[in-house]
Design a protein around this motif. Structure first.
Motif, PDB file in Angstrom:
ATOM      1  N   ALA A 112      -3.792   7.801   5.848  1.00 36.64           N
ATOM      2  CA  ALA A 112      -4.247   8.882   5.548  1.00 36.64           C
ATOM      3  C   ALA A 112      -4.674   8.838   3.925  1.00 36.64           C
ATOM      4  CB  ALA A 112      -2.660  10.301   4.944  1.00 36.64           C
ATOM      5  N   ASN A 121       7.521  -0.008   7.830  1.00 36.05           N
ATOM      6  CA  ASN A 121       8.227   1.140   6.852  1.00 36.05           C
ATOM      7  C   ASN A 121       9.510   0.502   6.205  1.00 36.05           C
ATOM      8  OD1 ASN A 121       5.940   2.571   7.304  1.00 36.05           O
ATOM      9  ND2 ASN A 121       7.110   4.238   8.841  1.00 36.05           N
ATOM     10  N   LEU A 152       2.779   8.256   2.234  1.00 37.60           N
ATOM     11  CA  LEU A 152       2.877   6.535   2.347  1.00 37.60           C
ATOM     12  C   LEU A 152       2.274   5.650   1.644  1.00 37.60           C
ATOM     13  CD1 LEU A 152       4.717   5.673   4.763  1.00 37.60           C
ATOM     14  CD2 LEU A 152       2.935   5.493   6.093  1.00 37.60           C
ATOM     15  N   THR A 153       0.986   5.863   1.281  1.00 41.61           N
ATOM     16  CA  THR A 153       0.300   5.187   0.516  1.00 41.61           C
ATOM     17  C   THR A 153       0.923   4.909  -0.086  1.00 41.61           C
ATOM     18  OG1 THR A 153      -2.126   6.210   2.053  1.00 41.61           O
ATOM     19  CG2 THR A 153      -2.247   4.644  -0.238  1.00 41.61           C
ATOM     20  N   LEU A 154       1.086   6.239  -1.052  1.00 43.91           N
ATOM     21  CA  LEU A 154       1.620   6.450  -2.746  1.00 43.91           C
ATOM     22  C   LEU A 154       2.869   5.385  -3.189  1.00 43.91           C
ATOM     23  CD1 LEU A 154       0.561   7.636  -4.589  1.00 43.91           C
ATOM     24  CD2 LEU A 154       1.763   9.833  -4.376  1.00 43.91           C
ATOM     25  N   ILE A 155       3.697   5.259  -1.808  1.00 45.71           N
ATOM     26  CA  ILE A 155       4.479   4.743  -2.324  1.00 45.71           C
ATOM     27  C   ILE A 155       4.782   3.481  -1.746  1.00 45.71           C
ATOM     28  CG2 ILE A 155       6.861   6.686  -2.389  1.00 45.71           C
ATOM     29  CD1 ILE A 155       7.174   5.847   0.533  1.00 45.71           C
ATOM     30  N   SER A 156       3.498   2.939  -0.951  1.00 42.58           N
ATOM     31  CA  SER A 156       3.467   1.717  -1.001  1.00 42.58           C
ATOM     32  C   SER A 156       3.026   1.087  -2.350  1.00 42.58           C
ATOM     33  CB  SER A 156       2.829   0.868   0.317  1.00 42.58           C
ATOM     34  OG  SER A 156       1.425   1.582  -0.113  1.00 42.58           O
ATOM     35  N   LYS A 157       3.016   1.546  -3.403  1.00 45.58           N
ATOM     36  CA  LYS A 157       2.382   1.396  -4.885  1.00 45.58           C
ATOM     37  C   LYS A 157       3.287   1.200  -5.490  1.00 45.58           C
ATOM     38  CE  LYS A 157      -1.725   1.272  -3.433  1.00 45.58           C
ATOM     39  NZ  LYS A 157      -2.158  -0.829  -3.521  1.00 45.58           N
ATOM     40  N   GLU A 204       1.517  16.091   0.878  1.00 52.45           N
ATOM     41  CA  GLU A 204       1.803  14.817   0.530  1.00 52.45           C
ATOM     42  C   GLU A 204       2.313  14.025   2.152  1.00 52.45           C
ATOM     43  OE1 GLU A 204       0.268  11.867  -1.826  1.00 52.45           O
ATOM     44  OE2 GLU A 204      -0.172  12.813  -3.713  1.00 52.45           O
ATOM     45  N   ARG A 253       6.328  -4.019  -3.551  1.00 47.35           N
ATOM     46  CA  ARG A 253       5.337  -3.519  -4.020  1.00 47.35           C
ATOM     47  C   ARG A 253       4.234  -3.946  -4.496  1.00 47.35           C
ATOM     48  NH1 ARG A 253       9.188   1.256  -3.200  1.00 47.35           N
ATOM     49  NH2 ARG A 253       8.140   1.867  -5.367  1.00 47.35           N
ATOM     50  N   ILE A 269       8.406  -1.593   3.323  1.00 50.71           N
ATOM     51  CA  ILE A 269       7.715  -1.029   2.016  1.00 50.71           C
ATOM     52  C   ILE A 269       7.903  -0.409   1.798  1.00 50.71           C
ATOM     53  CG2 ILE A 269       5.390  -1.361   3.291  1.00 50.71           C
ATOM     54  CD1 ILE A 269       5.574   0.987   3.258  1.00 50.71           C
ATOM     55  N   TYR A 288      -6.659  11.037   0.983  1.00 49.06           N
ATOM     56  CA  TYR A 288      -7.327  11.283  -0.292  1.00 49.06           C
ATOM     57  C   TYR A 288      -8.626  12.438  -0.115  1.00 49.06           C
ATOM     58  CZ  TYR A 288      -2.995  10.804  -2.571  1.00 49.06           C
ATOM     59  OH  TYR A 288      -1.877  10.580  -3.718  1.00 49.06           O
ATOM     60  N   ILE A 340      10.015   8.583   4.517  1.00 49.34           N
ATOM     61  CA  ILE A 340       7.979   8.966   4.683  1.00 49.34           C
ATOM     62  C   ILE A 340       8.149   8.339   5.502  1.00 49.34           C
ATOM     63  CG2 ILE A 340       6.889   9.264   3.346  1.00 49.34           C
ATOM     64  CD1 ILE A 340       8.770   9.236   0.488  1.00 49.34           C
ATOM     65  N   SER A 341       7.621   8.544   6.252  1.00 46.92           N
ATOM     66  CA  SER A 341       6.503   8.215   7.841  1.00 46.92           C
ATOM     67  C   SER A 341       5.631   8.994   8.329  1.00 46.92           C
ATOM     68  CB  SER A 341       7.231   7.703   8.824  1.00 46.92           C
ATOM     69  OG  SER A 341       8.346   8.944   9.439  1.00 46.92           O
ATOM     70  N   ALA A 384       9.155   2.782   2.431  1.00 46.59           N
ATOM     71  CA  ALA A 384       9.350   3.807   3.001  1.00 46.59           C
ATOM     72  C   ALA A 384      10.239   4.753   4.001  1.00 46.59           C
ATOM     73  CB  ALA A 384       8.128   4.132   3.961  1.00 46.59           C
ATOM     74  N   ILE A 385      11.168   3.998   4.315  1.00 47.41           N
ATOM     75  CA  ILE A 385      12.540   4.144   4.701  1.00 47.41           C
ATOM     76  C   ILE A 385      13.258   3.623   4.386  1.00 47.41           C
ATOM     77  CG2 ILE A 385      11.462   5.338   6.956  1.00 47.41           C
ATOM     78  CD1 ILE A 385      12.197   2.940   8.401  1.00 47.41           C
ATOM     79  N   GLY A 436       0.662  12.365   5.070  1.00 49.12           N
ATOM     80  CA  GLY A 436       0.852  11.299   5.594  1.00 49.12           C
ATOM     81  C   GLY A 436       0.469   9.959   3.873  1.00 49.12           C
ATOM     82  N   THR A 437      -0.319  10.726   2.654  1.00 51.42           N
ATOM     83  CA  THR A 437      -0.195  10.043   1.612  1.00 51.42           C
ATOM     84  C   THR A 437      -0.060   9.661   0.809  1.00 51.42           C
ATOM     85  OG1 THR A 437      -0.915  11.943   0.430  1.00 51.42           O
ATOM     86  CG2 THR A 437      -2.938  10.957   1.392  1.00 51.42           C
TER      87      THR A 437
END
Lengths: 327, 339
Positions: free
Chosen positions: A97, A60, B128-133, B121, A86, A63, A99, B337-338, A65-66, B125-126
């Motif tokens: 997760a 995390n 997490l996917t979004l911010i990996s972009k 979101e 990224r 990438i 959509y 975010i996790s 995230a944290i 958890g979506t």
């Protein structure tokens, strides 16, 4: 670790330096990742550790995230967590997760377009990936109707949609049944021919099948980084375990049991072969063939077994903790 | 076929879309501004948020019906052949529209629509996917905020236009254009304020329920609770004080209703040239006027409470909204975010 860090940093898919994550809850401090240094070059790199070792926190942070409490990390020379870094990575989180109101095809197109791929090309790429992952028949179904295995496949496809240079997979086979696990492993092995992959896992048998190199982490600290073969060799040579198979294993076991150089000997219930621990390897290798001839037995096999990564992992973690752990 | 067998692994690459990657590069070279814009991650996220998440026909329809229900009932209730003392549309419908539609329904709709934008979101958890972009966190927030603005503006403009078109069919009102412009300007303030509040709370909380609760509490306190207590505070005096509690403790500083309708008066003054007596009956409930009754003649006189100028109230409201948005942005940027 890297002799000329600044010059070579771009050669590494992952490069970390004193990478640290500390969670603060009130006055409590939890050190999840404790100043780790490791590198990853091309290939498939496993990131092993028991639950709570700091694998997901490390990923995390990579990438973005944290937040990183201390230290740095670079992905192909780009600072971890930045937009530029990224662009080159694909990511499949643990328990991904989705959509769920989108169909598989719409989801992949959406993620492709988030990587600046034009719509028509995004659609073509999404269809190619759906075909590759055997999801063509489900492409128009909403993701919420997918099974866990299908979701994991669509998650993998989502990570690949923009042809990343590095694919980061966080526990890609967790919560999956054995059949789907095998399929996912097969897919990862296929993909690994095209790109470098960083896989975190605590399922060692799978890592063994997929990875060239491994980094083992425990309690937020790196214990070792090496090739899978080297790790296994290093540990199997230190155990002095041999396997002997003759036409009458019971007879031969009674012969060798009294010898001074034998510390332990038993017949494996499954393989029906003799397993022997010795404290004098040279003497042992000399004496065994002699005894076989003397007792007029037929020697079918005599070898040192290779440890599985599981054995090695358990031994390393046990040594690290100074006590047994339940994985 | 022979070539395919020889290049088994390369064929797999093309199955996964390598050939199309080359096409991307070719197309990108050819492309201009429009191509760049349509492939910008922020634009793609905006498109998805607006058209896939917000612009669902049932959601839009229900929102519009809720917005126009009160005013429509008021219009339909006009008996045939009646003649009003005031013929201005804003005098007749201003109260219903500004209070029912813009103080109750519109903020509630904006809260319900904006609260899940980030919170949902984060929870699912979506994010997490979004911010990996390759899209920045600021980009995600701005994109979603803009989509929310478009949604709010659309349902507002449709509702206001419908009422503005339907009302003259029932009665020959005057000042139809004034009504439209005054309420449009007022709605923009309402929209900006409440969507900023709700959106910033969406950034703060991981649960949509919590993100909805705070803005809803503000709406209930401002437009329900204070409607009952404000007149009390305006007519109650403590001890020897010569001014009521509302003024003595300068409660108007914290009275959102006062600031909103102070700005509303500003728009009426600019567009219509002044507030009619009919509107004063309504506006005094928000602390903008003090009502005095001559018990001999039973005549009402209204005195304007200009604690703030309309522009001052407007700046006050905008400052709070912008401040909350910055707070939301700052906390979201720092947030771990996790799953």
């Amino acid at each position: 670790m890297i002799s000329n860090q600044q010059d070579n940093i771009e050669d590494y898919y992952i490069w970390t330096n004193k990478f640290t994550k500390v969670y603060r809850t009130g006055t409590k401090k939890i050190v999840a990742v404790d100043g780790i240094d490791f590198t990853m070059k091309s290939g498939v790199h496993g990131f092993l550790g028991p639950n709570g070792a700091g694998k997901t926190s490390t990923i995390n942070m990579l990438i973005g995230a944290i937040s990183i409490t201390e230290g740095d990390a670079f992905l192909m020379g780009k600072k971890a967590g930045t937009k530029k870094a990224r662009e080159f990575i694909g990511f499949l989180p643990q328990d991904p997760a989705f959509y769920e109101k989108l169909s598989g095809l719409e989801y992949l197109i959406f993620l492709a377009r988030l990587n600046s791929i034009p719509k028509n090309i995004a659609k073509q790429k999404a269809l190619n990936l759906l075909k590759f992952f055997d999801l063509m028949e489900e492409k128009d179904r909403k993701i919420k109707t997918y099974s866990m295995g299908m979701k994991q496949k669509i998650g993998l496809a989502a990570g690949l949609i923009h042809n990343p240079k590095l694919l980061i997979l966080d526990e890609p086979t967790s919560n999956l049944d054995p059949l789907v696990r095998k399929k996912i492993i097969d897919y990862v092995r296929k993909i690994s021919k095209d790109m470098s992959i960083f896989i975190s896992s605590h399922v060692l048998s799978e890592v063994e099948q997929m990875c060239d190199r491994v980094t083992i982490i425990n309690k937020g600290k790196i214990i070792l980084t090496d090739t899978v073969q080297n790790v296994k060799k290093r540990f199997s040579s230190s155990t002095n375990l041999y396997v002997i198979d003759t036409d009458s294993n019971e007879t031969f076991l009674s012969v060798i049991k009294g010898l001074e150089m034998i510390t332990n000997a038993w017949i494996d219930e499954k393989e029906k072969k003799i397993y022997v621990n010795t404290n004098d390897v040279k003497q042992f290798q000399k004496e065994i063939p002699k005894l076989i001839i003397e007792k007029e037995l037929i020697l079918k096999s005599f070898y040192q077994p290779e440890s599985s990564l599981q054995d090695v992992f358990l031994e390393i973690i046990n040594n690290d903790e100074g006590k047994g752990i339940g994985l | 076929m022979m070539r395919e067998k020889e290049l088994g692994y390369k064929i797999k690459r093309s199955e996964m879309g390598e050939e199309t990657t080359n096409n991307i590069n070719m197309k990108s070279e050819k492309s201009g501004l429009i191509m760049n814009l349509t492939t910008t991650p922020a634009v793609i996220l905006f498109e998805k948020t607006l058209f896939k998440d917000m612009f669902k026909i049932p959601k839009v329809l229900v929102s519009i019906i809720l917005m126009i229900f009160g005013p429509l009932m008021t219009i339909l209730a006009i008996p045939p052949g009646i003649e009003f003392y005031y013929n201005s549309l804003n005098d007749f419908l201003g109260l219903t529209f500004s209070f029912y539609t813009y103080c109750m329904m519109f903020p509630i709709i904006l809260t319900v629509v904006s609260a899940p934008l980030i919170a949902e979101e984060l929870k699912s958890g979506t994010m997490l996917t979004l911010i990996s972009k390759p899209i920045s966190r600021g980009g995600i927030l701005i994109t979603k905020y803009l989509a929310l603005t478009c949604f709010g503006f659309l349902i507002n403009i449709v509702s206001l236009s419908l009422i503005t078109l339907i009302a003259p069919l029932k009665y020959p009102f005057e000042g139809v254009a004034d009504f439209f412009i005054i309420n449009l300007l007022f709605s923009l303030i309402i929209q900006f304020f409440f969507q900023s509040v709700a959106f910033s709370f969406s950034c703060l909380f991981k649960k949509t329920r919590n993100a909805i609760l705070m803005p809803l509490l503000i709406i209930i306190v401002t437009f329900f609770v204070l409607m009952m207590f404000r007149p009390l505070f305006m007519y109650m005096y403590l001890g020897d004080s010569e001014v009521p509690i509302y003024v003595q403790f300068q409660l108007f500083h914290f009275d959102l209703g006062y600031h909103l309708f102070n700005a509303y008066i500003g728009f009426i003054n600019i567009i219509s040239g002044g507030v009619s007596e009919n509107m004063m009956y309504f506006l005094y409930m928000f602390g903008l006027y003090t009502q005095e009754i001559d018990f001999d003649t039973w005549e009402y006189t209204f005195t304007r409470n200009d604690f703030y100028s309309p522009l001052g109230s407007l700046i006050f409201l905008l400052s709070i909204a912008i401040g909350l948005m910055f707070l939301g942005y700052f906390l979201f940027k720092k947030r771990d975010i996790s799953r």
